[in-house]
Design a protein around this motif. Sequence first.
Motif, short mmCIF file in Angstrom:
data_model
loop_
_atom_site.label_atom_id
_atom_site.label_comp_id
_atom_site.label_asym_id
_atom_site.label_seq_id
_atom_site.Cartn_x
_atom_site.Cartn_y
_atom_site.Cartn_z
N SER A 37 0.84 -1.20 0.00
CA SER A 37 0.00 0.00 0.00
C SER A 37 0.87 1.25 0.00
O SER A 37 2.10 1.18 0.09
CB SER A 37 -0.91 0.01 1.23
OG SER A 37 -0.21 0.42 2.40
N ALA A 38 0.22 2.40 -0.05
CA ALA A 38 0.90 3.68 0.14
C ALA A 38 0.94 4.00 1.63
O ALA A 38 0.04 3.61 2.39
CB ALA A 38 0.17 4.78 -0.61
N ALA A 39 1.97 4.72 2.05
CA ALA A 39 2.08 5.08 3.47
C ALA A 39 0.89 5.91 3.93
O ALA A 39 0.44 5.79 5.08
CB ALA A 39 3.38 5.84 3.71
N ASP A 40 0.33 6.75 3.05
CA ASP A 40 -0.80 7.58 3.42
C ASP A 40 -2.06 6.76 3.69
O ASP A 40 -3.04 7.30 4.20
CB ASP A 40 -1.09 8.60 2.33
CG ASP A 40 -0.09 9.75 2.33
OD1 ASP A 40 0.70 9.86 3.28
OD2 ASP A 40 -0.11 10.54 1.37
N GLU A 41 -2.04 5.48 3.33
CA GLU A 41 -3.20 4.61 3.55
C GLU A 41 -3.09 3.81 4.84
O GLU A 41 -3.92 2.93 5.10
CB GLU A 41 -3.37 3.67 2.36
CG GLU A 41 -3.67 4.40 1.06
CD GLU A 41 -3.47 3.55 -0.19
OE1 GLU A 41 -4.01 3.93 -1.24
OE2 GLU A 41 -2.77 2.51 -0.11
N ILE A 42 -2.07 4.11 5.65
CA ILE A 42 -1.80 3.36 6.88
C ILE A 42 -2.04 4.23 8.11
O ILE A 42 -1.48 5.33 8.22
CB ILE A 42 -0.35 2.85 6.90
CG1 ILE A 42 -0.10 1.88 5.74
CG2 ILE A 42 -0.03 2.19 8.24
CD1 ILE A 42 -0.83 0.56 5.85
N LEU B 49 -10.84 6.95 3.14
CA LEU B 49 -9.93 7.86 3.84
C LEU B 49 -10.61 9.12 4.35
O LEU B 49 -9.94 10.03 4.85
CB LEU B 49 -8.77 8.25 2.90
CG LEU B 49 -7.83 7.11 2.50
CD1 LEU B 49 -6.75 7.60 1.55
CD2 LEU B 49 -7.20 6.46 3.73
N ASP B 50 -11.93 9.17 4.25
CA ASP B 50 -12.64 10.36 4.72
C ASP B 50 -13.58 10.03 5.87
O ASP B 50 -14.55 10.74 6.13
CB ASP B 50 -13.42 11.00 3.58
CG ASP B 50 -14.46 10.04 2.98
OD1 ASP B 50 -14.44 8.85 3.35
OD2 ASP B 50 -15.27 10.49 2.16
N GLY B 51 -13.29 8.95 6.59
CA GLY B 51 -14.18 8.49 7.65
C GLY B 51 -13.90 9.15 8.99
O GLY B 51 -13.11 10.10 9.11
N PRO C 155 -5.37 19.16 9.95
CA PRO C 155 -5.19 18.70 8.56
C PRO C 155 -4.52 17.33 8.42
O PRO C 155 -3.77 17.11 7.46
CB PRO C 155 -4.29 19.78 7.99
CG PRO C 155 -3.40 20.15 9.14
CD PRO C 155 -4.26 20.02 10.37
N ALA C 156 -4.76 16.38 9.32
CA ALA C 156 -4.17 15.05 9.17
C ALA C 156 -4.57 14.47 7.82
O ALA C 156 -5.73 14.50 7.42
CB ALA C 156 -4.66 14.14 10.30
N ALA C 157 -3.58 13.93 7.11
CA ALA C 157 -3.79 13.49 5.74
C ALA C 157 -3.99 11.98 5.69
O ALA C 157 -3.34 11.23 6.41
CB ALA C 157 -2.60 13.88 4.87
N GLY C 158 -4.88 11.54 4.81
CA GLY C 158 -5.06 10.12 4.55
C GLY C 158 -5.52 9.37 5.78
O GLY C 158 -6.33 9.85 6.59
N ASN D 19 -17.11 2.89 10.18
CA ASN D 19 -17.12 3.60 8.90
C ASN D 19 -17.73 2.80 7.76
O ASN D 19 -17.46 3.07 6.59
CB ASN D 19 -15.69 4.02 8.57
CG ASN D 19 -15.21 5.15 9.44
OD1 ASN D 19 -15.60 6.30 9.25
ND2 ASN D 19 -14.40 4.83 10.45
N LEU D 20 -18.57 1.82 8.11
CA LEU D 20 -19.31 1.06 7.10
C LEU D 20 -20.80 1.30 7.28
O LEU D 20 -21.33 1.14 8.38
CB LEU D 20 -19.01 -0.43 7.25
CG LEU D 20 -17.58 -0.88 6.92
CD1 LEU D 20 -17.38 -2.34 7.31
CD2 LEU D 20 -17.25 -0.66 5.44
N THR D 21 -21.46 1.71 6.22
CA THR D 21 -22.90 1.85 6.21
C THR D 21 -23.45 0.88 5.19
O THR D 21 -23.15 0.98 3.99
CB THR D 21 -23.32 3.28 5.85
OG1 THR D 21 -22.74 4.19 6.80
CG2 THR D 21 -24.83 3.43 5.87
#
Length: 380
Positions: free
Chosen positions: A78-83, A239-241, A253-256, A99-101
């Motif tokens: 994966s990308a680091a921003d996804e961790i 990534l927007d949960g 502003p925490a990213a990802g 975060n699941l609907t």
Amino acid sequence: MAFPESVAAPLSCQRHLFEMPADVCYLDAAAWSPLPRVVREAGEAGILVKSRPWEHPRTAIPPWAERARRAAARLIGSAADEIAIVGAISHAMAVAARNLTLAPGGRLLRVADEFPSLRFAFDRLAERQGLVVEEVPRPPDGNWTEAVAAALARPGAAPLALATLTPLHWTDGGLIDLDRLAPLVHAAGAALVIDATQAVGAAPVDVARWRPDFLAFPTYKWALGPYGLAFLYAAPHRLDGAPLEENVGNRPPAAGARRYDRGELYDPVALFMAVTGLEQIGEWGVPAVSARLRGLTDRLADGVAGLGLAPMPSSLRAPHILGLRPRAGLPDDLVDRLQRDRVYVSARSGALRISPHVWADEDDIARCLAALSRACRGIT
């Protein structure tokens, strides 16, 4: 198969990197691993940072979190921003469930006898959102992949809303081939959550192939790290949960996936140890680790067959865990008997679970078989 044969350069026994006496046969990595010396030393360095904070600026710690994120990402593709960095698998799964609907009346599919961390948060999700929980029974032939595939396609079943799966069954290493099953979940339009606790560090894991919504793993087992630290992968569309907890570090502003980070993230002890273990696994290469462990568990499987214990075929089990389920059942004191011979394994849900890691060698396999021969007389 989910765990293809490796073409990596062979990996030799790494026992010299561990503080393991010659007379100890430790084959219980699936419970938790001993620490390599360098990981212990990293932890001690972290303790000194906290012990003498005037000598160590706190600004030096956040880069270690990012280094851990990158090392974890490399192990799963994966990308680091996804961790995200979290405290435990239960924490990670609570984040995923939050975060699941899902559509009411849909199915939540999982295998029977699943580990609690992959059950509890989703049981509550099912109650909140009106899902039907379906557990795939343990297949008599040990073929979890076929059993789950059949359940996914079962005529007349409620629409699949969510599958919570693992690459292998935690009790005995039975293979759950996500290379085959993940596409079936996606074809049904369902969400996929993966607990990779018993895979990352010992068997290939690839989020690009499996495309889970969320995937998590800790460091204290196969990744040779500390207790109390785990990683959560969140897919780009997740990534927007909302985090499970809010702290200064995971607010905008925490990213990802950083939005899901735990509080008190900058613990030098845990971070130093986790980075050291993860990077060591990365240096060896997971395919090389997996190939070495496959060789050891295959030797075990051949040996126990001669003792009247019938292991699953190689095609139905993961490379690094051998589970044994004698027809007559395991004696209650079998693990204790083996420990008296300094052979360390686990009993899980009726299976004797044997799980070597890179410190184990052929002598350990021979000692284990000899101890089993003594301890299992009369078992069929």
